[in-house]
Each structure stands twice: as C-alpha cells, then as structure tokens.
Scaffold this active site. Structure first.
Site, PDB file in Angstrom:
ATOM      1  N   LYS A   1       0.682  -1.150  -0.185  1.00  0.00           N
ATOM      2  CA  LYS A   1       0.006   0.315  -0.316  1.00  0.00           C
ATOM      3  C   LYS A   1       0.835   1.527  -0.046  1.00  0.00           C
ATOM      4  O   LYS A   1       2.131   0.598   0.806  1.00  0.00           O
ATOM      5  CB  LYS A   1      -0.664   0.109   1.407  1.00  0.00           C
ATOM      6  CG  LYS A   1      -1.917  -1.266   1.642  1.00  0.00           C
ATOM      7  CD  LYS A   1      -2.602  -0.783   2.735  1.00  0.00           C
ATOM      8  CE  LYS A   1      -3.323  -2.262   2.629  1.00  0.00           C
ATOM      9  NZ  LYS A   1      -4.192  -2.598   4.257  1.00  0.00           N
ATOM     10  N   HIS A   2       0.089   2.664   0.050  1.00  0.00           N
ATOM     11  CA  HIS A   2       1.153   3.538  -0.522  1.00  0.00           C
ATOM     12  C   HIS A   2       1.495   4.316   0.635  1.00  0.00           C
ATOM     13  O   HIS A   2       1.146   3.560   1.586  1.00  0.00           O
ATOM     14  CB  HIS A   2       0.245   4.496  -0.899  1.00  0.00           C
ATOM     15  CG  HIS A   2       0.251   4.718  -2.390  1.00  0.00           C
ATOM     16  ND1 HIS A   2       0.756   4.653  -3.394  1.00  0.00           N
ATOM     17  CD2 HIS A   2      -0.848   4.000  -3.213  1.00  0.00           C
ATOM     18  CE1 HIS A   2       0.844   4.442  -4.373  1.00  0.00           C
ATOM     19  NE2 HIS A   2      -0.278   4.020  -4.711  1.00  0.00           N
ATOM     20  N   SER A   3       2.673   4.299   1.188  1.00  0.00           N
ATOM     21  CA  SER A   3       3.179   5.239   2.666  1.00  0.00           C
ATOM     22  C   SER A   3       2.060   5.851   3.477  1.00  0.00           C
ATOM     23  O   SER A   3       1.480   6.611   2.178  1.00  0.00           O
ATOM     24  CB  SER A   3       4.410   5.656   2.345  1.00  0.00           C
ATOM     25  OG  SER A   3       4.672   6.202   1.712  1.00  0.00           O
TER      26      SER A   3
ATOM     27  N   ASP B   1       4.994   2.998  -3.907  1.00  0.00           N
ATOM     28  CA  ASP B   1       5.161   4.242  -3.686  1.00  0.00           C
ATOM     29  C   ASP B   1       5.984   3.956  -5.410  1.00  0.00           C
ATOM     30  O   ASP B   1       6.397   5.332  -5.960  1.00  0.00           O
ATOM     31  CB  ASP B   1       6.410   4.707  -2.873  1.00  0.00           C
ATOM     32  CG  ASP B   1       4.718   4.792  -1.606  1.00  0.00           C
ATOM     33  OD1 ASP B   1       3.560   5.346  -1.913  1.00  0.00           O
ATOM     34  OD2 ASP B   1       5.100   4.481  -0.297  1.00  0.00           O
TER      35      ASP B   1
END
Length: 656
Positions: A289-291, A300
């Site tokens: 998942k995105h940070s 990312d």
C-alpha cells in the site's frame, strides 16, 4: 524395387529436412514469445498453488478471544491489559512508531483490581503493521506510569501486566508476555515471490539451452530420423502426393523490429504489472500500500517508474517519427489529441459511480493518474517538439565516455526544467498558507503533536483546495488512517505535477542516451551508472538518509524532489541491468512483462474498469486472510498478463 526405395528414402529425407528447417525457423521467429503463455500460466498456477498449500492461513481465534468479545481483524493482535494495582485505575495510550511526532491516542481504560489475586483485565486489539508505543497512565493523577515499545504479530495473543515493581512499592513495572504465538503472515508472499522468480529463471535457462547449436542439432537429428522412418514405413508417403515442403520452399520468418528497444517495453511492463497488483490490493499487506506520508513502499515505486519510461518513449518515438519525414504540424496535433484523451479517460475512470446513481458534478474528482500522465506527456512532448534536433551521425560514432553531447544539445530543455523546479521549490517553501507554518511538508492531523490538523500537504494541499475545491479532490488520502487527517488531499494534485514533469524529462534523458550512443554498449552503461550515482547522491543530501529528518523527505503524496531523484536513480539502475541483459546479450526476452508493456493503456484502463468483476475478484471464504487476498490478486494480475499476451499475438494494440 531398390531404385524406388532409394527414391522414396531421398524424398522422405528432403521432407524431413525441410520440416526441421521450418521448426528451427519458427523457433527463431518466435524466440522468447512462445514462452509467454507457458510462463504466465506457470506463474499463475505455481504461485497460487504454493501460496495455498504451503502458507499458513488465518489462525483460528482462541476461546479467550470469544470470552473477551474481541474479534480480531487482519493485521491485528489481542492484548489483555492486566491491572494489578489496587485502588488505581489506568488509561492506556497507543501510537504507531511509523507515525512521526504523533500524539498518543487512548486505547483502553482499565479499572482498579478489587482483590490482590484477581486483577482487572481489559481486552483490546492492537495493530501489527508496525511497532507500537504504549504508555500507561494513572487515571487519577494523569501521569505516565510506564512506557514501552513492542512489535506485535498478527493474530497473536499477548498480556500487558501492570503491577508494583519488586524494587519498591511506589514504582510500577510493565511487562508484555506472549500467551499465544502469532502467525507468519509474510510467508505466502515469500513463497509466491520465490516460485515466480524460479519459474522466470527456469524458462530463461531453457531458452538459453535451446539456443545452443549442439542442442539444436541433436533435436533436429532426432526429429529428422524419426520423421524419415515414419515416412518410409507409411503407405501415405507417396511420391505422387503434392509436397508443399519442396527444396524450393523457403519458410516464412517473422520480421522483428530491429529499432525497438525491448528493455523499454519490459521496464514499462514491469511497472504496469506491479501497478495492477498493488491496485488490486497486494494481498492487503501494508508494504503493498502507499506509505502514510514520508517514506517508500513497493506501491510508491510503480507510478513514477511509469512516468519515467513514458519520457523515454516520448523521445524514442518522436525521433523515429521525425526521421521518417512526418509533418511537424501533424505530430503536434497528435501530441495535443493524445494528451486530451488521457485526461478525459482519467476523469471517467476515477469517477465511476456505476452503482451509486447519476454522477454529481459537484463531487467529480478532477486529478488522477491518467490526468497527471496527460499533462506531463503534453508538457514534455511539446518541450521536446519545439527544441528537437536531429541526431548527428558523428555522435553515434563517437566513442568517448566523457562526451556530454546528449546533455549539451538539450540546454533549452534543461533550462526550462530547472525553471519549473525552481517554481516548485519557491511555492513549496515560501508560499504563505493560512493557519499553517510557511514551508510545512507534514501530514497534518495528529502529526507534529497535533499542532496543524488542517495543514495536510502544506502549499500543495492549499493550492489544490484553492484552485479545484475540496469536493473535487481525493477524499481518502493514505494519511487518513495513521495520521487521522481531516481534510481532502490529492496525491495527483497541481503542484506535484511539476515534479512528475521533471521525472519524465529524466526519462527523456535516458532515451537520448540510447539514441545518441546507439550500439555503444559501454558508453550507454557508463552514462546510466553516472546518472544513477548523481541522483542517488542528491537524494542522500536531501534526505540525510532518514525517512523524516531530511531537508526534503521522500514523499509520494507531495511528489517531493527527493522522491523524484530517488525513484529516477532506481529507474536508471533498472535500465542499467535490463539493457545489456535484454537487448545486448539477449539472455532474457522480458517475458512476461514485455507483453503488458506493449499494451499499457489497455491493461491499465481494463484493470481499473473490471476490478470488481469476476474472474478478477470473487467473494473470499475468509476476508481477514492475507493468503486468500494474495491468491486473488495474483490470479487477477496473471490474467491481465495473459490477456496482454493474447492481444500481442493477435497484433491488437490500443494506441491513443
């Protein structure tokens, strides 16, 4: 009889020889292509079966969980807080160690124990994605009794014992003990990755083995011998039968595009396959998942890589088109039309509302991935269009590794890019934002000790809200869960587009290296390595090798300049590996990533539109199992690889 037998044998041998020649030609023509469906199917079957059979699923919740009425979800563990302090109630606070300078959040209130042998117990669920920081306060005095850090494991069962320390009656000791061990939720990912890597290596080695002359000769002799014997002993081997494989027959071979760099399509496909996988959920693992704000995860990486390789393709395709004598006016019209289509398709994709009734124009999200690509493509392509210069023949023959012709010939473009970056820096660090400190780069919410809850993104967020309005931005940014942000923020906003243009231009620079030093492998690799080192050093200076303490942290939501230099450094490094392996030595054809890379728009739009449809998604038996989500996401991603392969074989490409 003897003459007839000799004539029949000679005709059979000629037919076998021609058949063998056809097989060899077909093998050479197909090359790495023929391994595509087999490899994709093996990747799909091997990864799914290995993850299913070898990896642990979700551990059944113990009876203790049911008695305490706590239902554990994915990435959670059970924590039993034992208050053994007589007459003292406790308040336990929690925060993630990934939440930079965050305020503690209340986790549980635990009443005081009534009897020495019977402490008061409060069950709570705690996050296992990152380490946790726990602080125990005395409710009456509101003072910290103890603080400790601990990394909980998924579906584990733990106890936090709060009691008087043996060293003194006024001192409090806090200890965490493990009641039941957690599961290893990362094992399915490890197995799937190793199986996929092993299959890619195995197929590549098989292709390498089949390319050896000795192996090919042995296969040809074996096939020819069997074919000859079969034809001699068969009554169908009549001399009067029309023979299409005569001595005059020349097998048709497929013409490959000698000018097309396979490593570029492979890189694009690699980024796209990763993008599909993480967009489909990535097994619900936090690192797919995105940070939340600063830092990098696998998710990312993919979008900036796609932007980078888009820049490379811009220069390669523009050079090819203009060298063929195409009208400049026609090319400019194509650039404008393609940019317009990308933006329109992007707006449609990010505002589906298929099942929610008519689309409300008041809440249409304007920014998005394809919109960012459309604007970036337009700016970079127009910039290269107006300042494009033919590549001189002397440049391709130049052998000096110290030549800077690929840079000096583009000084107007570089001047424009540096001006754009100066604008980004000026707006980011000097634009006054109401209610926020100038130059603020934080997430707002509970970050920075909760001082700036409505300042998410600083100048970037302010500009988007000013130009587009809150209702036209992304309403669920990645900072929401961890930092409890309260305002809309769009990671594909206006200000960040400047740095995506910078990233695409660095991709253009990679394309210029490939064209200016064509067939000079050493010169190309030297420049890729130099760019990798230069951009890496810039990133080190900007970030101080720290997630949060640098001058400009790596941040995908902001598309900070350190994010651009770091991901561009990685991109040059990948090209440094792919170019010699794929295009120079031919040790790997790019399978299976090459095929999605050849049909990137179709795969991206298709995977977005069909995300919630079978066979890309189905109801899982256990929604709280990483393993089941991982299987589903691997299947969906592999299906898009197969679709891309089939379309490639049928020569169907969606070009805009």
């Amino acid at each position: 009889m003897t003459g007839g037998s000799s004539s029949r044998r000679r005709r059979a041998e000629e037919r076998s020889s021609a058949a063998g020649t056809e097989r060899n030609s077909r093998r050479e023509a197909v090359g790495g292509m023929g391994a595509g469906p087999a490899l994709a199917a093996l990747l799909l079957a091997g990864s799914v079966l290995s993850a299913t059979l070898l990896a642990p699923g979700r551990r059944a919740e113990p009876d203790l969980d049911e008695k305490r009425n706590v239902e554990l979800k994915m990435d959670q563990a059970l924590l039993l807080i034992h208050n053994e302090l007589l007459g003292t109630s406790l308040t336990v606070y929690w925060k993630s160690d990934d939440c930079y300078q965050c305020t503690f959040q209340p986790l549980a209130n635990v009443s005081h124990g009534g009897k020495p042998a019977k402490p008061s117990v409060a069950p709570v669920s705690v996050s296992t994605q990152h380490g946790s920081i726990l602080q125990v306060n005395s409710t009456s005095e509101e003072r910290a009794a103890c603080r400790l850090e601990y990394k909980f494991g998924e579906f584990g069962n733990y106890s936090l014992l709060v009691q008087h320390a043996s060293s003194g009656a006024n001192k409090i000791a806090c200890d965490i003990i493990v009641n039941e061990n957690p599961v290893d939720s990362n094992l399915p990912v490890s197995i799937a990755f190793l199986v996929g890597l092993a299959l890619i290596v195995a197929v590549s080695l098989l292709r390498l083995l089949l390319s050896l002359d000795d192996v090919n000769n042995w296969i040809s002799k074996t096939i020819a011998s069997r074919e000859t014997d079969r034809l001699i002993n068969s009554e169908l081997g009549s001399p009067s039968r029309a023979d299409p494989l005569s001595a005059d027959y020349q097998p048709e071979t497929r013409r490959s595009s000698a000018n097309r760099l396979r490593c570029v399509d492979t890189f694009r496909g690699l980024a796209l396959v990763l993008m599909v996988f993480v967009n489909y959920g990535g097994g619900k693992y936090w690192y797919f998942k995105h940070s939340s704000w600063n830092g990098l995860t696998v998710a990312d990486l993919v979008f900036p890589w796609f932007v980078f390789i888009m820049g490379t393709s811009i220069f390669l395709s523009m050079t090819s088109i203009l060298q063929r004598g195409c009208s400049k006016l026609k090319l400019l019209g194509k650039i404008v039309w393609r940019s317009f289509l990308l933006i329109c398709i992007g707006v449609i994709i990010v505002n589906p509302n298929y099942c929610l009734g008519p689309l409300s124009w008041d809440k249409v999200r304007i920014p998005g991935v394809l919109q960012r690509l459309g604007v970036t493509y337009f700016v970079v392509a127009v910039l290269e269009f107006f300042f494009w210069k033919p590549v001189p023949d002397s440049c391709t023959l130049e052998s000096s590794c110290f030549s800077l012709r690929d840079i000096t010939s583009s000084w107007p473009q570089w001047l424009t890019i540096l001006t754009l970056e100066s604008i980004w820096l000026a707006l980011t660090f000097f634009l006054p934002v109401p209610g926020c400190p100038t130059g603020y780069l934080g997430p707002g919410g509970i970050g920075d000790l909760g001082k700036y809850p409505h300042c998410t993104g600083g100048a970037a967020g302010y500009i988007d809200r000013l130009l587009l309005g809150d209702n036209h931005l992304y309403q669920h940014p990645s900072s929401t869960v961890l930092y409890h942000t309260e305002v809309a923020y769009d990671p594909e906003g206006v200000l960040g587009t400047i740095n995506s243009i910078v990233m695409a231009f660095l991709g253009v620079q990679a394309g210029k290296i490939l064209v200016y030093y064509k067939d000079q492998t050493k010169a190309i690799l030297t420049r890729f390595a130099a760019w990798c080192c230069i951009l890496g050093l810039i990133s080190i200076v900007l970030t101080k090798v720290s997630a949060n303490e640098g001058f400009i942290p790596i941040n995908k939501n902001l598309w900070s300049i350190s994010y651009v230099t770091t991901l561009s450094c990685f991109a040059f490094f990948i090209l440094l590996i792919l170019y010699p392996v794929v295009d120079v030595k031919g040790l790997w054809t790019g399978t299976p990533f090459f095929y999605p890379g050849m049909n990137s728009i179709l795969v991206y739009v298709g995977h977005e539109v069909l995300e919630n449809y079978f066979p890309f998604q189905w109801k899982l038996a256990d929604e709280q199992s990483h393993k089941e989500h991982l299987i589903q996401n691997i299947v969906a991603t592999a299906l898009w690889v197969l679709i891309a392969y089939v379309l490639y074989k049928k020569k169907l490409f969606w070009k805009i």
